[in-house]
Design an enzyme around this catalytic site. Structure first.
Site, short mmCIF file in Angstrom:
data_model
loop_
_atom_site.label_atom_id
_atom_site.label_comp_id
_atom_site.label_asym_id
_atom_site.label_seq_id
_atom_site.Cartn_x
_atom_site.Cartn_y
_atom_site.Cartn_z
N GLY A 54 0.84 -1.20 0.00
CA GLY A 54 0.00 0.00 0.00
C GLY A 54 0.87 1.24 0.00
O GLY A 54 1.90 1.29 -0.68
N CYS A 55 0.48 2.22 0.75
CA CYS A 55 1.20 3.49 0.80
C CYS A 55 2.66 3.31 1.18
O CYS A 55 2.97 2.78 2.24
CB CYS A 55 0.52 4.41 1.80
SG CYS A 55 1.38 5.97 2.06
#
Length: 217
Positions: A54-55
């Site tokens: 993800g991020c």
């Protein structure tokens, strides 16, 4: 006055990973540096591992808290576009993931321990992204060198058989590919912009979901 300033700061904080401040974006528009790919390597007391979870701000922040990790570098990997930009990757179509390259001391922390640490900081059951960040660039993946592949596959199989999760592990184990460093303003974002980073991470529900899956750790 301080309360008013704080409200403005929170309101302007990012709603998703990589949507940085207008100032940061305008700075990058003037940058013409061509990013060159990094390749996984190990030498002496320095080794490398690449994880997509993800991020990349969050993967970077999480791993830099682990003893034995020298640094984590935000970047892009797994796709077909050379020298990708954040805009290209986040819009999709490049095949790249947001990822972090972990530079660590294998005498202090092993690759197997990095894998275990990675698992408990993501949702490996989510095939559509991570938390509030949706789409292929935000999916989980482990990019392993030839020497790391067997260990990574064994780690995934062990987790799948452990019964710790309510559904299948969908995180793929992929062969390491060229890694491109993300723009300068993405590096150590959690240190440079702590208020915005904390606001983003909280609003995205990352810690809440991780705690629900894995419990306190």
């Amino acid at each position: 006055m301080k309360k008013y300033i704080l409200v403005i700061a929170l309101y302007s904080a990012v709603a998703a990973c990589g949507q940085s401040s207008v100032q940061a974006q305008s700075q990058t528009q003037n940058q013409t540096t061509v990013k060159m790919p990094d390749a996984p390597k190990a030498q002496g007391t320095r080794a490398e591992a690449i994880f997509a979870g993800g991020c990349f701000w969050c993967i970077e922040s999480d791993f830099e808290k682990l003893p034995g990790v020298y640094e984590a570098i935000s970047g892009y990997t797994g796709g077909h576009a050379a020298n990708p930009t954040y805009k290209q990757v986040s819009h999709g179509g490049t095949g790249h993931y947001e990822a972090a390259k972990i530079i660590y001391d294998p005498k202090v922390v092993s690759y197997s321990e990095l894998l275990e640490y990675f698992w408990i900081h993501v949702d490996p059951m989510d095939a559509g992204g991570q938390f509030c960040d949706r789409g292929q660039p935000y999916e989980t993946a482990i990019f392993a060198s030839e020497e790391q592949l067997e260990t990574a596959r064994a780690s995934k199989a062990s987790l799948q058989k452990s019964g710790r999760l309510e559904s299948d592990v969908v995180t793929p184990i992929l062969e390491a590919q060229p890694f491109y460093r993300a723009e300068k303003y993405h590096q150590d974002y959690y240190k440079k912009n702590p208020v915005r980073y904390k606001y983003y991470r909280t609003r995205c529900g990352r810690d809440k979901r991780v705690k629900k899956i894995w419990g306190a750790h």
